[in-house]
Write a protein that holds these residues in place. Structure first.
Motif, mmCIF file in Angstrom:
data_model
loop_
_atom_site.group_PDB
_atom_site.id
_atom_site.type_symbol
_atom_site.label_atom_id
_atom_site.label_comp_id
_atom_site.label_asym_id
_atom_site.label_seq_id
_atom_site.Cartn_x
_atom_site.Cartn_y
_atom_site.Cartn_z
ATOM 1 N N PRO A 291 0.810 -1.235 0.000
ATOM 2 C CA PRO A 291 0.000 0.000 0.000
ATOM 3 C C PRO A 291 0.838 1.278 0.000
ATOM 4 O O PRO A 291 0.484 2.253 -0.652
ATOM 5 N N GLN A 292 1.969 1.274 0.729
ATOM 6 C CA GLN A 292 2.739 2.525 0.773
ATOM 7 C C GLN A 292 3.349 2.862 -0.591
ATOM 8 O O GLN A 292 3.553 4.032 -0.919
ATOM 9 N N ILE A 293 3.632 1.815 -1.408
ATOM 10 C CA ILE A 293 4.191 2.072 -2.751
ATOM 11 C C ILE A 293 3.056 2.505 -3.681
ATOM 12 O O ILE A 293 3.138 3.538 -4.350
ATOM 13 N N ALA A 294 1.988 1.716 -3.708
ATOM 14 C CA ALA A 294 0.867 2.062 -4.595
ATOM 15 C C ALA A 294 0.312 3.432 -4.223
ATOM 16 O O ALA A 294 0.014 4.256 -5.098
ATOM 17 N N GLY A 295 0.206 3.695 -2.911
ATOM 18 C CA GLY A 295 -0.379 4.948 -2.435
ATOM 19 C C GLY A 295 0.424 6.159 -2.860
ATOM 20 O O GLY A 295 -0.091 7.271 -2.921
ATOM 21 N N PHE A 296 1.688 5.957 -3.145
ATOM 22 C CA PHE A 296 2.506 7.080 -3.614
ATOM 23 C C PHE A 296 2.626 7.083 -5.137
ATOM 24 O O PHE A 296 2.365 8.079 -5.805
ATOM 25 N N VAL A 297 2.991 5.923 -5.715
ATOM 26 C CA VAL A 297 3.312 5.874 -7.145
ATOM 27 C C VAL A 297 2.072 6.070 -8.038
ATOM 28 O O VAL A 297 2.127 6.823 -9.015
ATOM 29 N N VAL A 298 0.966 5.425 -7.698
ATOM 30 C CA VAL A 298 -0.201 5.485 -8.604
ATOM 31 C C VAL A 298 -0.797 6.907 -8.697
ATOM 32 O O VAL A 298 -0.969 7.423 -9.806
#
Ligand code: ASP
Length: 414
Positions: A291-298
């Motif tokens: 979630p922390q990656i998707a929440g930033f990258v997307v």
């Protein structure tokens, strides 16, 4: 029946119903159906837009603060930027190549478009420097104004700063971090509820699109439409999956299965922003991106990474040059590419945004801005496919970034 299957069936029904309506224009059946479709699609789009700003805000605050706390932010940032630049550059090269190989625009009679061009209001000059000034002035603004205006980029920047501050403030700001995390979870729960309406919304959007577009206009620009759409599909079906397979070590079929709901929504709405709640959910829940990656990258990618738009703008500029019989030199083509990259960065994720920023690409090599009047009538249709590729790129990059930061994440978490 799974939601993915329902969405797929709804899309097919929507397209078929749109064609049916096209056969009975100006009849009571057409008017009543269009009214009902308008209501259904407005509810779906309205709900997505309602969630957009709070969702982007909370997902970036939580994503950035978690990444910074785990010491991963700078690596995530670098990989994201590298992926965005690489995929956009490949899209631009493809755009130029397709225009050259198929000589789009050559031999087409410009006389057909004289009237449309004459009627088009000449837009103000848009140079890269004035564009940059506007970009900064619209991005660094009062966050409350940004929230109420739905200025997504300004919200992204503010959320980024806030996420960083929450970590640097340490224990003192623990409560706000917890509240942000819970707020984000609440938003995601709301997204799940709205997704239940996706089949109905997508069916209505597609039927309305097909019923109201003048499909005969397509035939005049058929060659350009086919070449550009074909090349965009090639980028989305071959180039991006190949990169995903090599750098993200993910089977493209798994990717497409997991992201089908978001891709069909992007096609139906022509808006990366409206699709964002679904892209975020698909990336986290179906592709397994942390979630922390998707929440930033997307969310970041949905505003700044638009391969489909960049490809379209480069190909369209060459199409217009060919149409008016102007041969662009190699240097001018490089200028087209660089400006198209900036233009795709600045295009907001809404329908036909690429058409507005394309003025800058045309003017950068002295092409008449009025020429966009030629493409405007078919833009809503071409926008469908380029938005799918824009959204696909964001989810794909989140997989690659996740994979390349997983080991670091594991060691930071232990
Ligand atoms: N509609 C596109 C998007 O939302 C932007 C564009 O017009 O190219 O991604």
């Amino acid at each position: 029946m799974s939601l993915n299957t329902q969405i797929f069936i709804a899309a097919v029904i929507g397209v078929a119903f749109g064609f049916l309506l096209n056969l009975f224009p100006e009849t009571p059946f057409f008017t009543v159906s269009l009214y009902a479709l308008g209501i259904a699609s407005s509810i779906f789009i309205g709900l997505l837009k309602m969630l957009l700003v709070p969702l982007i805000f909370s997902s970036i605050v939580v994503g950035v603060s978690n990444l910074e706390a785990g010491g991963q932010l700078s690596r995530v940032w670098k990989i994201t930027l590298a992926c965005c630049v690489t995929t956009t550059t490949l899209a631009l090269i493809l755009g130029l190549a397709c225009a050259h190989i198929f000589h789009v625009g050559q031999g087409v009679d410009i006389g057909l478009f004289k009237e449309a061009m004459a009627q088009h209001q000449s837009p103000a000059t848009l140079t890269p420097s004035s564009f940059l000034t506007n970009f900064i002035q619209n991005t660094l603004i009062n966050p409350f104004k940004a929230f109420s205006d739905g200025n997504v980029l300004a919200v992204v920047v503010f959320a980024l700063f806030l996420g960083l501050t929450l970590v640097h403030g340490g224990e003192r700001f623990k409560t706000v971090r917890n509240i942000s995390r819970q707020f984000f979870e609440i938003m995601m729960m709301l997204v799940s509820w709205v997704m239940k309406l996706a089949p109905l919304g997508i069916c209505a959007l597609l039927a309305k699109l097909i019923a109201t577009e003048d499909l005969s206009i397509l035939s005049r620009l058929a060659e350009f439409a086919v070449v550009v759409t074909g090349t965009t599909i090639f980028h989305g079906a071959v180039v991006l999956p190949l990169l995903l397979w090599i750098f993200g070590k993910m089977n493209p079929i798994t990717f497409f299965k997991g992201t089908r709901a978001a891709l069909i929504t992007a096609f139906a709405t022509s808006s990366s922003s409206a699709t964002l709640p679904l892209s975020l959910k698909c990336a986290q829940e179906n592709l397994g991106v942390r979630p922390q990656i998707a929440g930033f990258v997307v969310p970041f990618g949905s505003q700044l990474n638009m391969d489909g738009t960049a490809l379209y703008e480069a190909a369209a500029a060459l199409f217009i040059a060919n149409l008016i019989g102007l041969e662009l030199s190699f240097t001018q083509q490089i200028i087209v590419c660089l400006t198209a990259m900036i233009a795709s960065l600045g295009a907001p994720g809404i329908p036909s945004a690429g058409m507005v920023t394309m003025i800058m690409v045309l003017q950068s090599v002295g092409l008449p801005a009025e020429a966009i009047a030629i493409l405007l009538p078919i833009d809503r249709l071409l926008d469908t496919v380029r938005t799918v590729v824009n959204v696909q790129g964001d989810m794909m990059i989140s997989v690659v970034v996740d994979r390349h930061t997983r080991e670091m994440g594991a060691s930071a978490e232990t």
